[in-house]
Design a protein around this motif. Structure first.
Motif, PDB file in Angstrom:
ATOM      1  N   ARG A  59      12.894  22.917  10.451  1.00 32.95           N
ATOM      2  CA  ARG A  59      12.533  21.563  10.003  1.00 32.95           C
ATOM      3  C   ARG A  59      11.074  21.509   9.538  1.00 32.95           C
ATOM      4  N   ALA A  60      10.720  22.476   8.691  1.00 36.55           N
ATOM      5  CA  ALA A  60       9.361  22.536   8.149  1.00 36.55           C
ATOM      6  C   ALA A  60       9.082  21.299   7.300  1.00 36.55           C
ATOM      7  N   VAL A  61       7.894  20.740   7.447  1.00 34.63           N
ATOM      8  CA  VAL A  61       7.519  19.543   6.692  1.00 34.63           C
ATOM      9  C   VAL A  61       6.083  19.678   6.199  1.00 34.63           C
ATOM     10  N   SER A  62       5.740  18.810   5.268  1.00 30.69           N
ATOM     11  CA  SER A  62       4.357  18.689   4.816  1.00 30.69           C
ATOM     12  C   SER A  62       3.830  17.351   5.303  1.00 30.69           C
ATOM     13  N   TRP A  63       2.603  17.362   5.839  1.00 31.13           N
ATOM     14  CA  TRP A  63       2.022  16.135   6.394  1.00 31.13           C
ATOM     15  C   TRP A  63       1.113  15.421   5.401  1.00 31.13           C
ATOM     16  N   GLY A  64       0.861  16.039   4.282  1.00 30.36           N
ATOM     17  CA  GLY A  64       0.034  15.424   3.245  1.00 30.36           C
ATOM     18  C   GLY A  64       0.523  15.869   1.886  1.00 30.36           C
ATOM     19  N   TYR A  65       0.441  14.999   0.891  1.00 31.17           N
ATOM     20  CA  TYR A  65       0.952  15.336  -0.437  1.00 31.17           C
ATOM     21  C   TYR A  65       0.246  16.578  -0.969  1.00 31.17           C
ATOM     22  N   ASP A 116       6.813  14.724   4.650  1.00 30.03           N
ATOM     23  CA  ASP A 116       7.877  14.931   3.665  1.00 30.03           C
ATOM     24  C   ASP A 116       8.577  16.251   3.936  1.00 30.03           C
ATOM     25  N   THR A 117       9.900  16.205   4.020  1.00 23.92           N
ATOM     26  CA  THR A 117      10.680  17.419   4.277  1.00 23.92           C
ATOM     27  C   THR A 117      10.932  18.215   3.000  1.00 23.92           C
ATOM     28  N   PHE A 118      11.025  17.522   1.861  1.00 23.32           N
ATOM     29  CA  PHE A 118      11.361  18.209   0.612  1.00 23.32           C
ATOM     30  C   PHE A 118      10.307  19.256   0.262  1.00 23.32           C
ATOM     31  N   THR A 119       9.030  18.883   0.373  1.00 25.79           N
ATOM     32  CA  THR A 119       7.959  19.824   0.034  1.00 25.79           C
ATOM     33  C   THR A 119       7.992  21.036   0.956  1.00 25.79           C
ATOM     34  N   GLY A 120       8.390  20.818   2.219  1.00 20.30           N
ATOM     35  CA  GLY A 120       8.504  21.933   3.154  1.00 20.30           C
ATOM     36  C   GLY A 120       9.547  22.947   2.728  1.00 20.30           C
ATOM     37  N   LEU A 121      10.608  22.485   2.055  1.00 21.41           N
ATOM     38  CA  LEU A 121      11.648  23.389   1.557  1.00 21.41           C
ATOM     39  C   LEU A 121      11.287  23.952   0.185  1.00 21.41           C
ATOM     40  N   GLN A 122      10.611  23.141  -0.609  1.00 18.54           N
ATOM     41  CA  GLN A 122      10.223  23.535  -1.966  1.00 18.54           C
ATOM     42  C   GLN A 122       9.277  24.736  -1.964  1.00 18.54           C
ATOM     43  N   ASN A 180       8.268   9.227   0.963  1.00 14.34           N
ATOM     44  CA  ASN A 180       8.381   9.784   2.316  1.00 14.34           C
ATOM     45  C   ASN A 180       7.034   9.792   3.031  1.00 14.34           C
ATOM     46  N   TYR A 181       5.976  10.174   2.304  1.00 15.14           N
ATOM     47  CA  TYR A 181       4.646  10.162   2.929  1.00 15.14           C
ATOM     48  C   TYR A 181       4.266   8.745   3.351  1.00 15.14           C
ATOM     49  N   ALA A 182       4.613   7.766   2.505  1.00 11.73           N
ATOM     50  CA  ALA A 182       4.248   6.379   2.800  1.00 11.73           C
ATOM     51  C   ALA A 182       5.052   5.818   3.968  1.00 11.73           C
ATOM     52  N   ASN A 183       6.350   6.131   4.011  1.00 11.41           N
ATOM     53  CA  ASN A 183       7.230   5.516   5.008  1.00 11.41           C
ATOM     54  C   ASN A 183       7.359   6.326   6.293  1.00 11.41           C
ATOM     55  N   LEU A 184       7.340   7.669   6.160  1.00  9.81           N
ATOM     56  CA  LEU A 184       7.559   8.522   7.325  1.00  9.81           C
ATOM     57  C   LEU A 184       6.282   9.186   7.827  1.00  9.81           C
ATOM     58  N   THR A 228       0.859  -1.182   0.000  1.00 11.67           N
ATOM     59  CA  THR A 228       0.000   0.000   0.000  1.00 11.67           C
ATOM     60  C   THR A 228       0.899   1.237   0.000  1.00 11.67           C
ATOM     61  N   SER A 229       0.558   2.217  -0.795  1.00  3.85           N
ATOM     62  CA  SER A 229       1.304   3.477  -0.931  1.00  3.85           C
ATOM     63  C   SER A 229       2.671   3.303  -1.592  1.00  3.85           C
ATOM     64  N   SER A 230       2.985   2.106  -2.091  1.00  2.00           N
ATOM     65  CA  SER A 230       4.291   1.896  -2.719  1.00  2.00           C
ATOM     66  C   SER A 230       4.285   2.418  -4.153  1.00  2.00           C
ATOM     67  N   VAL A 231       5.469   2.690  -4.682  1.00  2.00           N
ATOM     68  CA  VAL A 231       5.600   3.296  -6.008  1.00  2.00           C
ATOM     69  C   VAL A 231       6.398   2.412  -6.962  1.00  2.00           C
ATOM     70  N   ILE A 232       7.644   2.171  -6.644  1.00  4.99           N
ATOM     71  CA  ILE A 232       8.546   1.503  -7.581  1.00  4.99           C
ATOM     72  C   ILE A 232       8.167   0.045  -7.850  1.00  4.99           C
ATOM     73  N   PRO A 233       7.720  -0.736  -6.847  1.00  5.23           N
ATOM     74  CA  PRO A 233       7.368  -2.132  -7.145  1.00  5.23           C
ATOM     75  C   PRO A 233       6.339  -2.284  -8.258  1.00  5.23           C
ATOM     76  N   ILE A 234       5.277  -1.489  -8.239  1.00  2.00           N
ATOM     77  CA  ILE A 234       4.241  -1.645  -9.261  1.00  2.00           C
ATOM     78  C   ILE A 234       4.725  -1.133 -10.615  1.00  2.00           C
ATOM     79  N   ILE A 235       5.578  -0.107 -10.620  1.00  3.80           N
ATOM     80  CA  ILE A 235       6.130   0.379 -11.894  1.00  3.80           C
ATOM     81  C   ILE A 235       6.980  -0.711 -12.540  1.00  3.80           C
ATOM     82  N   LEU A 236       7.853  -1.347 -11.747  1.00  2.00           N
ATOM     83  CA  LEU A 236       8.664  -2.446 -12.271  1.00  2.00           C
ATOM     84  C   LEU A 236       7.785  -3.591 -12.760  1.00  2.00           C
TER      85      LEU A 236
END
Length: 628
Positions: free
Chosen positions: A398-404, A320-326, A313-317, A211-219
């Motif tokens: 350490r600003a983060v986003s809690w939802g995509y 997401d920190t990247f969106t907070g900086l973006q 990051n949303y799935a595992n953590l 659930t929420s995975s990305v790369i396995p289904i693409i492969l």
């Protein structure tokens, strides 16, 4: 003034080589993404000057046209004018690097449903705000229903990916969806939760949650494309439709559980782990890099590469920190555009920059980047500097986003979560600093303002200049090609709306005639220059000294012959005289292979009207139509 996107679409299709040169077209949040058979025949400067077009970008095997907020309007009109080839691949038979291929795959897979993911992320943020304000009972049915709705897109993310991946990898969509559903099937999840050993044909299955995975289904879908093609090729036709799906599903689901799933999970975890490790080394430096360079990645169209990391990051953590900086990068460019609005004296630029700043405020930065900041250069640099400073502030908190989400004023709830007020305040400070600093730096540093230049130029116009302009205008009138245009080929002339090609018959490509040829020789109808030639030889574009443009298209769907039966006598850029031979084609070959050999002869400007001279006409000698 409102932009007529139907006209924009017509001009785009024409400048991109028409229906024959456009294999496919899709769109994302702000761009039309064309797959062209031959990009070399396209004049990028002319495309960029079309009203409604902000700029063009060539990346990942695509010719991207940046439209902005009205991209869906333009896309709708474009698709009415072209025949889309669903099997067209932007990287097939093109020499593009592995990075471009990966980015092309990621953008094709994620772009169609990003807004759906973002909507769920915003809903999560709104629920978080309501919980913090004690405005909703977390034990009540209302909260619980809205909460599971907000997580549905992420829980079944492999299913969403399977739909778009199936189109990218040319797999039956229903086969792909069944493979994805198997990975999130309640029975399989029960096995994972139970933790008891499971074997398939004696091989132990690594029980992982997809659930929420990305790369396995693409492969999995990528490999499934080869499995499906294998059975479609070798199974007898009487059983192919039934057993191809059965074998593909029965093979791919176990293979995914045994191999591609664990491999994909490991790869995804490693990529996310590398970014998160670098971030944790120094969040402030990470903020400077992301805030300062993110919009540069957008310019080159490679920003899609980060999407699997943020989703992972949303799935595992759970955040997401990247969106907070973006977010700082987005607001800094909006601020720079706002600075242009405040400083410029040019009325047109003031209107464009105000609109660009507003759309940037809501997270769509392409109008600000391409329409204002990058064009003026210095505001773009000011925006990047402001984004870096804002990113440093976000990193410090350490600003983060809690939802995509896609950063913008409307998505701020996605950055809030009860118990994490400091991070949210840091996020607000970072975007405020980025926006204000982008505005102030642009005002201080300045830029070349066309208003002052235009005023100076106007005041310097002398009587001699005006006389020279009048002489040039008179010369143009003297040298102008007569409104009566000779037939380029001998044959029977009919109005273009009677030809059997819908794109030409609709007059979307321009008005003119169809000529049912008696032979295969096509001549220049006037003195002029060759603006475009299609490599297959079936299309030639010309213009006269005044810029009147005509198009000669030989046959219907003859592009499929890939040049067989055509011999070009001219090249792009050549100067020709009336009566010069442009193309020779084998009329008998065209008709033998079932192609209509009608030659379309049209004026490319759709605003021009013509008076058709029907009947048999001799090439070069007789008039085919008059421009009126």
């Amino acid at each position: 003034m409102a932009i007529d996107y139907q006209k924009t679409a017509r001009e785009l299709v024409k400048e991109l080589g028409g229906n024959d040169n456009i294999s496919n077209v899709t769109h994302c949040a702000t761009r039309l993404r064309f797959i062209l058979k031959d990009e070399s025949i396209v004049n990028k400067e002319r495309v960029a000057k079309i009203q409604g077009v902000i700029t063009t970008v060539q990346a990942g095997g695509q010719f991207q046209v940046v439209i902005g907020n009205h991209v869906k309007d333009a896309y709708q009109f474009v698709t009415e004018l072209v025949t889309v080839d669903e099997n067209a691949d932007s990287t097939r038979n093109k020499k593009v690097g592995i990075v471009s291929r990966i980015i092309d795959v990621i953008s094709a897979i994620f772009a169609p449903f990003l807004y759906t993911l973002a909507a769920c992320g915003i809903l999560q943020g709104i629920l978080g705000v309501l919980v913090a304000l004690n405005a909703i009972d977390t034990t009540g049915g209302t909260y619980q229903i809205l909460n599971f709705i907000s997580w549905t897109a992420f829980t079944f993310l492999p299913v969403l990916i399977s739909v778009t991946a199936s189109k990218k990898f040319k797999v039956n969509t229903y086969i792909a969806v069944v493979i994805a559903c198997a990975l999130v099937c309640p029975d399989y999840i029960a096995m994972v939760n139970a933790g008891d050993p499971v074997h398939f044909l004696g091989i132990k299955v690594q029980l992982l949650s997809y659930t929420s995975s990305v790369i396995p289904i693409i492969l999995s879908i990528w490999v499934a494309s080869y499995v499906q093609r294998f059975f479609e090729k070798y199974l007898p036709i009487v059983i192919r439709n039934l057993f191809t799906p059965m074998f593909t599903i029965a093979i791919m689901v176990p293979l995914t559980l045994l191999a591609f799933g664990p491999i994909g999970n490991a790869v995804g975890g490693a990529i996310g782990g590398i970014y998160n490790t670098l971030y944790n080394l120094n969040p402030i430096i990470a903020g400077i890099v992301v805030g300062g360079l993110w919009e540069v990645l957008v310019i080159f169209g490679v920003h899609w590469g980060i999407t699997p990391v943020t989703v992972g990051n949303y799935a595992n953590l759970g955040y997401d920190t990247f969106t907070g900086l973006q977010a700082s990068a987005v607001f800094s460019q909006a601020g720079a555009a706002f600075g242009v609005f405040l400083k410029t004296k040019d009325k047109e630029l003031k209107g464009v920059s105000a609109s660009a700043a507003l759309t940037g405020f809501f997270g769509i930065t392409e109008p600000a980047i391409y329409g204002v900041n990058l064009r003026l250069k210095k505001p773009m640099i000011c925006g990047c500097i402001a984004g870096a400073v804002g990113g440093a502030v976000g990193g410090a908190f350490r600003a983060v986003s809690w939802g995509y989400n896609m950063p913008g004023i409307a998505t701020l709830p996605a950055y809030f979560k009860a118990g994490h007020a400091t991070q949210f305040i840091g996020l607000l400070l970072s975007i405020l600093v980025a926006f204000v600093l982008g505005t102030v730096l642009t005002i201080i540093v300045g830029f070349e303002d066309n208003a002052s230049d235009n005023t100076a130029n106007d005041s310097e116009n002398s009587e001699a200049d005006i006389e020279a302009d009048n002489e040039n205008a008179a010369a143009k009138i003297t040298n102008a090609v007569p409104s009566a245009l000779s037939a380029p080929v001998t044959g029977n002339v009919i109005p273009v709306n009677q030809v059997k090609d819908e794109a030409f018959a609709s007059e979307a490509m321009g008005k003119g005639v169809g000529i049912q040829p008696e032979n295969g020789k096509v001549y220049a109808p006037f003195d002029g220059s060759i603006d475009a030639v299609f490599p297959t030889g079936h299309l030639v574009g010309m213009s006269d000294v005044n810029g009147t443009q005509i198009l000669i298209h030989i046959g219907i769907d003859t592009v499929k012959l890939e040049g067989r039966g055509f011999e070009l006598k001219v090249a792009q850029g050549d100067k020709v005289k009336k009566g010069d031979l442009l193309v020779e084609f084998d009329k008998n070959l065209l008709e033998k292979e079932g192609y209509d050999s009608t030659v379309m002869f049209i004026v490319s400007d759709p605003t021009k009207n013509v008076n058709v001279h029907e009947g048999r006409k001799e090439a070069v000698k007789d008039c085919a139509f008059e421009i009126i």
